[in-house]
Write a protein that holds these residues in place. Structure first.
Motif, PDB file in Angstrom:
ATOM      1  N   UNK A 196      26.512 -37.588 -39.230  1.00  0.00           N
ATOM      2  CA  UNK A 196      25.899 -37.946 -40.506  1.00  0.00           C
ATOM      3  C   UNK A 196      24.401 -37.651 -40.518  1.00  0.00           C
ATOM      4  N   UNK A 197      23.724 -37.984 -39.413  1.00  0.00           N
ATOM      5  CA  UNK A 197      22.265 -37.845 -39.425  1.00  0.00           C
ATOM      6  C   UNK A 197      21.811 -36.417 -39.134  1.00  0.00           C
ATOM      7  N   UNK A 198      22.560 -35.691 -38.298  1.00  0.00           N
ATOM      8  CA  UNK A 198      22.132 -34.354 -37.883  1.00  0.00           C
ATOM      9  C   UNK A 198      21.839 -33.424 -39.056  1.00  0.00           C
ATOM     10  N   UNK A 199      22.823 -33.234 -39.941  1.00  0.00           N
ATOM     11  CA  UNK A 199      22.565 -32.326 -41.060  1.00  0.00           C
ATOM     12  C   UNK A 199      21.420 -32.800 -41.961  1.00  0.00           C
ATOM     13  N   UNK A 200      21.305 -34.133 -42.130  1.00  0.00           N
ATOM     14  CA  UNK A 200      20.207 -34.642 -42.944  1.00  0.00           C
ATOM     15  C   UNK A 200      18.878 -34.337 -42.271  1.00  0.00           C
ATOM     16  N   UNK A 201      18.866 -34.491 -40.946  1.00  0.00           N
ATOM     17  CA  UNK A 201      17.648 -34.228 -40.194  1.00  0.00           C
ATOM     18  C   UNK A 201      17.232 -32.767 -40.359  1.00  0.00           C
ATOM     19  N   UNK A 202      18.211 -31.883 -40.238  1.00  0.00           N
ATOM     20  CA  UNK A 202      17.915 -30.455 -40.360  1.00  0.00           C
ATOM     21  C   UNK A 202      17.389 -30.133 -41.753  1.00  0.00           C
ATOM     22  N   UNK A 203      18.094 -30.656 -42.760  1.00  0.00           N
ATOM     23  CA  UNK A 203      17.710 -30.392 -44.145  1.00  0.00           C
ATOM     24  C   UNK A 203      16.268 -30.846 -44.397  1.00  0.00           C
ATOM     25  N   UNK A 204      15.949 -32.055 -43.948  1.00  0.00           N
ATOM     26  CA  UNK A 204      14.625 -32.600 -44.207  1.00  0.00           C
ATOM     27  C   UNK A 204      13.553 -31.860 -43.417  1.00  0.00           C
ATOM     28  N   UNK A 205      13.904 -31.478 -42.172  1.00  0.00           N
ATOM     29  CA  UNK A 205      12.910 -30.787 -41.370  1.00  0.00           C
ATOM     30  C   UNK A 205      12.552 -29.451 -42.006  1.00  0.00           C
ATOM     31  N   UNK A 206      13.595 -28.702 -42.401  1.00  0.00           N
ATOM     32  CA  UNK A 206      13.307 -27.387 -42.976  1.00  0.00           C
ATOM     33  C   UNK A 206      12.575 -27.515 -44.295  1.00  0.00           C
ATOM     34  N   UNK A 207      12.916 -28.574 -45.055  1.00  0.00           N
ATOM     35  CA  UNK A 207      12.233 -28.772 -46.332  1.00  0.00           C
ATOM     36  C   UNK A 207      10.754 -29.096 -46.085  1.00  0.00           C
TER      37      UNK A 207
END
Lengths: 320, 499
Positions: free
Chosen positions: B441-452
């Motif tokens: 759950x957190x991994x994809x959110x982390x990636x999305x937010x980091x790249x943003x």
């Protein structure tokens, strides 16, 4: 013998058809929605569905089949039995943008028998209130001064909102940085919180933030000012040529659905969309009802698809 | 003082007969859909939307809100009884809750979940009443950099959460992240690990994953022991928690409530993080005897309180900013708009009966849920008296129906089957599922937010350290990593974990 039989059967079928459409509907009608509950296509289906039930005494079941870029619901809607019991509520993106983005599509416009347009939601180009940008001219000047350094949020890759961004950039010779979010709400929150200076949002999600003084609307993205907020100027009136887009929804039946049934649906839906209480409900969400005939819808989709395909190609918008 | 006056006014609204009835209907339906996995609050609220057209805005909102927080109460039931977390926030509840059930303490587990939720709900309602506007401002301060750092912190904490080997926990977090990456990338639109399947473009469903790793694997593991006929112990034990249970878990409930109230205001993932954080926090600071992972009542009390507190405070961004923090909230905003009310900052001043009526109804709703749930516990516990050979096929069917009803796709059932095979292999290798779920759950959110964050700042990495909230999370994450890495501390950790 077989030929006689075929003739008799097809004769029976032909005879049976008018009877069918006269008694239609005799069982629940399903409306497939390519989006999760809460979006405009979903809410439009539920408002219209409730009224159809009132008028015809048959349940209307709204089935959300989100995902796969709309392929799942649109594909199922295209391949459904053409009997008027499975309809699809699509948005402009599903019929005019997605086909330009993907090489392999599980459906095409010709797979559907258009019933009519349903609702039209204006969009706005909004800026965070703490930024110095007050008009479209300010923004374009900023973009020219530092090409590609101004971020514009949208509800996602390939959304009609992104198309407005790229269209504007193409027609004004500017460059922006596109920041896609997972839907309109996070994009609005990011803009209100000042993470990004601009976003292209549904006017309904920008409205309350504008009232609260967090956002400023630079322009509406349609050719005409919004009926609900006539004080907001259009992009075209501020020197951005041709750009005209809003997020509209449309109701479809599969191709091959008897004309009588499509006509009956079209007439009833148009009648529903003209009802004052229905208009009021849509207006609550900042959305207009736009009843139309199937032919009008067909023409509008073909024109829009052609227009947007050019932008998708020129701006090199790609799903991958 | 003004707030108290407003609350009294809100109670006046919420206590009208009509609103009381709709509040009850909402809470009742919420409990029901919470118990049934798959049919979540989103689908229920969507189905009831046309029905609310005829109601006024206040009863409509009160009923829909009841469904939402009622589902949080119901979600723990299956997690405790049969190890199936219906909602992501009840994953943690399975860890100790199901272990309690297997030791004949299903009643106290369900009881403390209901009581903890009630206390948390009451306190969080007051938080909403007193601090909604300032907390909303805090939520807006969370940009992509802050989210990224919070996720990093959460993932590192997930390793601490695991019982066994650290290496395996890290591997499971990474595997979870990879599973979470299946589907369309938000930033570029690229479809990853899709294998040309349109069903995979939206990724792997959470419900299928949770059922495979918890419900199904658990059943298969139980069936390995041919001689064992009863999984749940021969005594079903008492139905309600004892005073001793209450005493032990009281402060856990309080701490869970505090964590849940704070993390709940963050749109997206807040409530889930809250339940994980509350569990880890308890595990770290609880006084012995500690039996976490083997049916410690504090391991149920804290996360259940946290997720209910989070459910209440997640209304803050919606009520004060008009920004929904999850899909159910988005639907409620839709319902309000149809009523001609644009949710946003002005609702509080222009429609005070709506805001204060809802806040007061939350308190009443929590009381109703407690009254509704406590007598049901006896019934649920009786369910465990059913012989396991009859119960487990029912669990299988239940899982399949649950997975299917999410999106009405047969594909998801195949997904459940294949994930179950993977989950069983991992179970045999002693790899724990909880870190995997958190990574998922957190991994994809982390990636999305980091790249943003990187995109918005044009590739400037220092953003994560120059923003104070973000820097704090990263420092805390480093501190926690040291805690795992330093061998002397590590020995201590193992001792702590074994207790």
């Amino acid at each position: 013998m077989r030929m006689v039989l075929t003739a008799v059967v097809s004769g029976l079928v032909l005879l049976a058809q008018p009877v069918h459409s006269q008694t239609y509907p005799t069982k629940p009608i399903h409306i497939l929605v390519p989006y999760a509950p809460g979006g405009i296509a979903d809410i439009a289906s539920r408002i219209v569905g409730a009224k159809l039930t009132e008028a015809w005494g048959q349940q209307v079941v709204v089935e959300n089949r989100p995902g796969g870029n709309g392929f799942i619901a649109m594909g199922a809607g295209a391949k459904a039995a053409p009997d008027g019991y499975t309809l699809t509520m699509a948005t402009v993106g599903d019929v005019a943008i997605t086909p330009a983005l993907f090489k392999e599509m599980p459906y095409k416009w010709d797979d559907f028998a258009p019933i009519g347009t349903v609702s039209d939601a204006p969009m706005v180009w909004a800026a965070n209130a703490n930024t110095p940008y007050k008009t479209v001219a300010d923004m374009l000047a900023g973009a020219k001064a530092q090409p590609g350094r101004l971020s514009v949020g949208s509800p996602g890759n390939g959304s009609i909102n992104q198309i407005v961004l790229e269209w504007t950039a193409l027609n004004t010779g500017t460059q922006f940085q596109h920041i896609p979010y997972k839907g309109g709400a996070p994009a609005a929150a990011a803009l209100a919180g000042g993470d990004i200076p601009f976003a292209i949002l549904a006017s309904s999600s920008a409205g309350p933030q504008v009232k609260a003084g967090r956002l400023r609307v630079l322009a509406v993205t349609g050719a005409q000012p919004s009926k609900f907020n006539p004080e907001w100027p259009t992009l075209q009136s501020q020197g951005v040529k041709d750009v005209d887009a809003s997020n509209w929804t449309l109701l479809l039946a599969p191709k091959g659905t008897p004309k009588a049934i499509v006509d009956k649906l079209q007439a009833e839906v148009a009648k529903i969309l003209a009802m004052p209480d229905v208009k009021e409900r849509f207006a609550g969400g900042g959305v207009e009802t736009i009843p139309s005939t199937g032919a009008e819808l067909d023409a509008r989709v073909k024109k829009t698809a052609q227009q947007l395909a050019v932008i998708v190609e020129k701006a090199k918008i790609k799903p991958d | 003082m003004e707030t108290l006056g407003n609350l009294a006014f809100g109670l006046g609204v919420a206590l009208s007969w009509q609103n009381l009835i709709y509040c009850f209907v909402g809470c009742f339906l919420g409990t029901l859909v919470g118990v049934l996995p798959g049919i979540g609050p989103v689908a229920t609220v969507a189905m009831l939307l046309p029905f609310t057209f005829g109601l006024g805005p206040a009863p409509a909102l009160i009923m829909l809100a009841g469904i939402y927080y009622g589902a949080q109460y119901g979600g723990s039931t299956t997690a405790i009884l049969v190890n199936i977390p219906g909602e992501s926030s009840s994953v943690v509840t399975t860890l100790d809750g199901h272990q309690m059930a297997r030791r004949g303490r299903a009643g106290p587990a369900l009881g403390i979940a209901a009581i903890g939720s009630f206390i948390a709900g009451c306190i969080a309602t007051l938080v909403v009443a007193f601090f909604a506007p300032p907390l909303a401002e805090l939520a807006l301060k969370f940009g992509p950099a802050e989210y990224f750092s919070l996720m990093v912190f959460g993932l590192i904490a997930a390793v601490v959460l695991a019982r066994g080997s650290v290496i395996k926990a890290i591997a499971m977090v990474c595997f979870g992240i990879l599973l979470g990456l299946v589907g369309t990338d938000v930033n570029s639109g690229t479809i990853r690990f899709g294998f040309g399947q349109p069903e995979l473009t939206d990724g792997i469903g959470f419900v299928a994953l949770a059922m495979a790793f918890f419900g199904i694997t658990d059943v298969v593991a139980n069936l390995e022991h041919k001689d064992r006929t009863d999984v749940y112990g021969d005594r079903l034990g008492r139905v309600l928690p004892s005073w001793e249970d209450m005493r032990v878990s009281f402060w856990s409930i309080m701490r869970g409530t505090a964590l849940g109230s704070i993390l709940g205001i963050l749109p997206g993932g807040g409530a889930l993080l809250a339940s994980f954080a509350a569990y880890m926090f308890e595990k770290k600071i609880a006084k012995p005897p500690r039996t976490f992972g083997e049916g410690d009542i504090r391991g149920v009390a804290a996360p259940e309180s946290a997720n209910n507190a989070g459910a209440q405070t997640s209304f803050i961004p919606m009520l004060t900013l008009g920004i929904p923090s999850n899909p159910t909230m988005a639907l409620m905003i839709g319902a309000l708009m149809i009523q001609g009310i644009a949710p946003g900052p002005q609702v509080m001043t222009e429609r005070p009966e709506l805001f204060w009526g809802l806040v007061a109804s939350m308190w009443i709703g929590n009381l109703m849920l407690l009254v509704l749930n406590l007598p049901l516990i006896g019934l649920w516990v009786q369910l465990l008296a059913v012989p396991y050979r009859l119960l487990y096929p029912a669990i299988f069917v239940f899982c399949c129906i649950g997975v299917f009803t999410v999106d009405a796709k047969i594909f998801d059932i195949y997904m459940l089957a294949s994930l179950s095979a993977v989950a069983y292999v991992l179970f045999k290798l002693d790899c724990e599922p909880a870190p995997l779920i958190l990574g998922f759950i957190l991994g994809p959110m982390m990636e999305e937010q980091m790249r943003r964050a990187m995109m918005i700042n044009f590739g400037d990495v220092t953003i994560f350290l120059s923003r104070p909230i973000s820097a704090c999370f990263l420092i805390a994450a480093v501190a926690m990593m040291l805690l795992i890495a330093i061998p002397s501390l590590r020995a201590k950790r193992e001792v702590a974990m074994q207790e």
